[in-house]
Design a protein around this motif. Structure first.
Motif, short mmCIF file in Angstrom:
data_model
loop_
_atom_site.label_atom_id
_atom_site.label_comp_id
_atom_site.label_asym_id
_atom_site.label_seq_id
_atom_site.Cartn_x
_atom_site.Cartn_y
_atom_site.Cartn_z
N ALA A 125 0.83 -1.21 0.00
CA ALA A 125 0.00 0.00 0.00
C ALA A 125 0.86 1.26 0.00
CB ALA A 125 -0.93 -0.01 1.21
N LEU A 126 1.94 1.27 0.77
CA LEU A 126 2.83 2.44 0.79
C LEU A 126 3.48 2.66 -0.58
CD1 LEU A 126 4.53 1.93 4.27
CD2 LEU A 126 2.96 3.77 3.65
N ALA A 127 3.99 1.58 -1.17
CA ALA A 127 4.62 1.72 -2.48
C ALA A 127 3.60 2.09 -3.56
CB ALA A 127 5.32 0.41 -2.85
N ALA A 128 2.41 1.53 -3.48
CA ALA A 128 1.38 1.86 -4.47
C ALA A 128 0.96 3.32 -4.38
CB ALA A 128 0.17 0.95 -4.27
N TYR A 129 0.87 3.86 -3.17
CA TYR A 129 0.54 5.27 -3.03
C TYR A 129 1.64 6.16 -3.62
CZ TYR A 129 -0.27 9.79 -0.82
OH TYR A 129 -0.46 11.14 -0.60
N ALA A 130 2.89 5.75 -3.40
CA ALA A 130 3.99 6.53 -3.96
C ALA A 130 3.98 6.50 -5.48
CB ALA A 130 5.32 6.00 -3.43
N PHE A 131 3.73 5.35 -6.06
CA PHE A 131 3.69 5.25 -7.52
C PHE A 131 2.48 5.97 -8.11
CE2 PHE A 131 6.49 1.42 -7.09
CZ PHE A 131 7.50 1.88 -7.91
N ALA A 132 1.41 6.08 -7.35
CA ALA A 132 0.18 6.68 -7.89
C ALA A 132 0.17 8.20 -7.75
CB ALA A 132 -1.04 6.08 -7.19
N TRP A 133 0.68 8.75 -6.62
CA TRP A 133 0.45 10.17 -6.34
C TRP A 133 1.70 10.96 -5.98
CZ3 TRP A 133 -3.83 11.84 -8.13
CH2 TRP A 133 -4.95 11.02 -8.17
N LEU A 134 2.85 10.36 -5.93
CA LEU A 134 4.07 11.10 -5.63
C LEU A 134 4.93 11.18 -6.88
CD1 LEU A 134 5.05 9.73 -2.10
CD2 LEU A 134 3.68 11.74 -2.67
N ASP A 135 5.53 12.33 -7.09
CA ASP A 135 6.42 12.54 -8.23
C ASP A 135 7.87 12.42 -7.75
OD1 ASP A 135 4.37 13.00 -10.06
OD2 ASP A 135 4.24 15.13 -9.51
N PHE A 136 8.60 11.50 -8.33
CA PHE A 136 10.02 11.33 -8.01
C PHE A 136 10.71 10.81 -9.27
CE2 PHE A 136 7.69 7.57 -6.69
CZ PHE A 136 8.39 6.53 -7.27
N PRO A 137 12.00 11.02 -9.38
CA PRO A 137 12.72 10.62 -10.60
C PRO A 137 12.66 9.12 -10.83
CG PRO A 137 14.02 12.16 -9.30
CD PRO A 137 12.86 11.77 -8.44
N GLY A 138 12.39 8.74 -12.05
CA GLY A 138 12.36 7.34 -12.42
C GLY A 138 11.14 6.57 -11.96
N ARG A 139 10.06 7.28 -11.64
CA ARG A 139 8.87 6.60 -11.11
C ARG A 139 8.29 5.62 -12.13
NH1 ARG A 139 3.36 9.86 -10.09
NH2 ARG A 139 3.55 9.90 -12.36
N ASP A 140 8.14 6.06 -13.36
CA ASP A 140 7.51 5.21 -14.37
C ASP A 140 8.38 4.00 -14.69
OD1 ASP A 140 5.42 7.00 -14.47
OD2 ASP A 140 6.26 8.12 -16.17
N TRP A 141 9.69 4.19 -14.75
CA TRP A 141 10.57 3.06 -15.05
C TRP A 141 10.60 2.06 -13.90
CZ3 TRP A 141 11.97 1.88 -19.71
CH2 TRP A 141 12.10 2.89 -20.66
N LEU A 142 10.55 2.55 -12.68
CA LEU A 142 10.48 1.64 -11.54
C LEU A 142 9.19 0.84 -11.53
CD1 LEU A 142 12.00 3.76 -8.62
CD2 LEU A 142 12.99 1.74 -9.72
N PHE A 143 8.09 1.49 -11.91
CA PHE A 143 6.83 0.75 -11.96
C PHE A 143 6.85 -0.29 -13.07
CE2 PHE A 143 2.32 0.30 -13.23
CZ PHE A 143 1.83 -0.17 -12.02
N VAL A 144 7.48 0.03 -14.19
CA VAL A 144 7.64 -0.98 -15.24
C VAL A 144 8.45 -2.16 -14.74
CG1 VAL A 144 8.67 -1.41 -17.50
CG2 VAL A 144 7.34 0.66 -17.13
N LEU A 145 9.47 -1.89 -13.95
CA LEU A 145 10.27 -2.98 -13.37
C LEU A 145 9.44 -3.84 -12.43
CD1 LEU A 145 13.01 -4.35 -12.92
CD2 LEU A 145 13.48 -2.64 -11.14
N VAL A 146 8.59 -3.20 -11.64
CA VAL A 146 7.71 -3.95 -10.73
C VAL A 146 6.77 -4.85 -11.53
CG1 VAL A 146 5.84 -3.73 -9.06
CG2 VAL A 146 7.86 -2.29 -8.86
N VAL A 147 6.19 -4.31 -12.59
CA VAL A 147 5.31 -5.12 -13.43
C VAL A 147 6.07 -6.27 -14.08
CG1 VAL A 147 3.81 -5.07 -15.47
CG2 VAL A 147 3.75 -3.18 -13.85
N ALA A 148 7.31 -6.03 -14.46
CA ALA A 148 8.11 -7.10 -15.07
C ALA A 148 8.40 -8.22 -14.08
CB ALA A 148 9.42 -6.53 -15.61
N LEU A 149 8.48 -7.89 -12.80
CA LEU A 149 8.74 -8.92 -11.78
C LEU A 149 7.56 -9.87 -11.60
CD1 LEU A 149 10.56 -6.83 -9.02
CD2 LEU A 149 11.57 -8.50 -10.59
#
Length: 310
Positions: A125-149
């Protein structure tokens, strides 16, 4: 009548021209609509009911066998207990629950399942909130990595993780099994909760920020209550996966106090005809996940259907 009168008489109106683009009739139903109409009929419901009964027959047989004497199990089928109430007895469950090895394996399963489920829900839940509503460098690429896992099978990591846990001194421990299940449950948890949290209206979060709510307060007071159905669905998925797991428990758990799945497998290997232990043990190991599922069935359905309709 005179010629002037005939000339003054109005001529009959000409008939309207034939329209070639006029609809010829109601449209012909498509194949999909006809299949849907047939599926809504009573015959299909009867067929589905029969399939459901056939699907539940092994469970009914397991339940009946768990309440029968071993001699009755060896001499007749489980269905004969339905017509002979004298075959029903609770001695198997009394012997099973008084067995220290089984109760130890039950508590080991609980000690593995509950922390693994709680950790996946909290961290996911903490990581999902960060990916959904927080802006930080490399957010989209990190989420792609999570999906790849998500596509990485558990079997690929068994040997490397076993060596790592052996180096850290947590191999064949409950802590090691909890860490393994939590690590492999996080990608799905982040993916599921992030997509759900992203559907929350931005105006609602902005209004809470204008009222002075920080990110932690916003997460606990706004996002978590709204994400309750998705969190419940995730908790049920994770609980059932960890509770019914045998591969990870067989490799990483303590062999002196294994979880229920491993303990039942060992009983089957050593005492193949010991059905008075296997039947009630297997039914109890199945009963607890069923109770959890039916207790949170409404939240599970709401979480699975979240985002399907607006």
């Amino acid at each position: 009548m005179s010629a002037s009168t005939e000339a003054a008489a109005p001529s009959a109106p000409n008939p309207p021209p034939h329209r070639t683009d006029a609809p010829a009739g109601p449209p012909k139903p498509s194949l999909a609509s006809r299949i849907g109409a047939i599926a809504g009929g009573g015959a299909v419901r009867v067929v589905l009911t029969v399939l459901a009964v056939l699907w539940l027959l092994p469970t009914a047989g397991l339940l009946a066998s768990s309440f029968r004497d071993p001699r009755d199990i060896a001499s007749s089928g489980w269905w004969e207990a339905l017509t002979d109430p004298g075959q029903w007895t609770g001695a198997n469950y009394s012997a099973l629950l008084s067995n220290d090895a089984f109760t130890s394996s039950l508590w080991t399963t609980i000690a593995i399942t509950v922390p693994s489920t709680v950790l996946v829900i909290v961290l996911g839940a903490l990581a999902a909130y960060a990916f959904a509503w927080l802006d930080f460098p490399g957010r989209d690429w990190l989420f792609v990595l999570v999906v790849a896992l998500l596509v990485v099978p558990v079997q690929v990591a068994l040997i490397p993780v076993a060596r790592l846990f052996n180096t850290l001194g947590i191999f064949e421990t409950t802590v090691g099994v909890v860490i393994f299940h939590s690590a492999f449950g996080l990608p799905f948890a982040i993916f599921l909760l992030r997509n759900f949290f992203a559907e929350i209206p931005r105006e609602l979060l902005e209004a809470a920020r204008l009222d002075g709510a920080g990110e932690l307060r916003l997460f606990t007071r706004v996002v978590l209550p709204l994400g309750g159905p998705a969190i419940a669905a995730l908790g049920i998925f994770q609980f059932m996966w960890v509770w019914n797991d045998m591969l990870v428990a067989l490799i990483f758990a303590d062999s002196s106090s294994p979880p229920m799945t491993v303990a039942l497998q060992q009983e089957m290997r050593q005492f193949g005809s010991n059905i008075e232990v296997l039947a009630p043990g297997a039914f109890l190991s199945m009963l607890i996940p069923l109770a959890i599922f039916f207790a949170f069935q409404r939240q599970f359905v709401s979480g699975v259907m979240a985002g399907a309709v607006k």
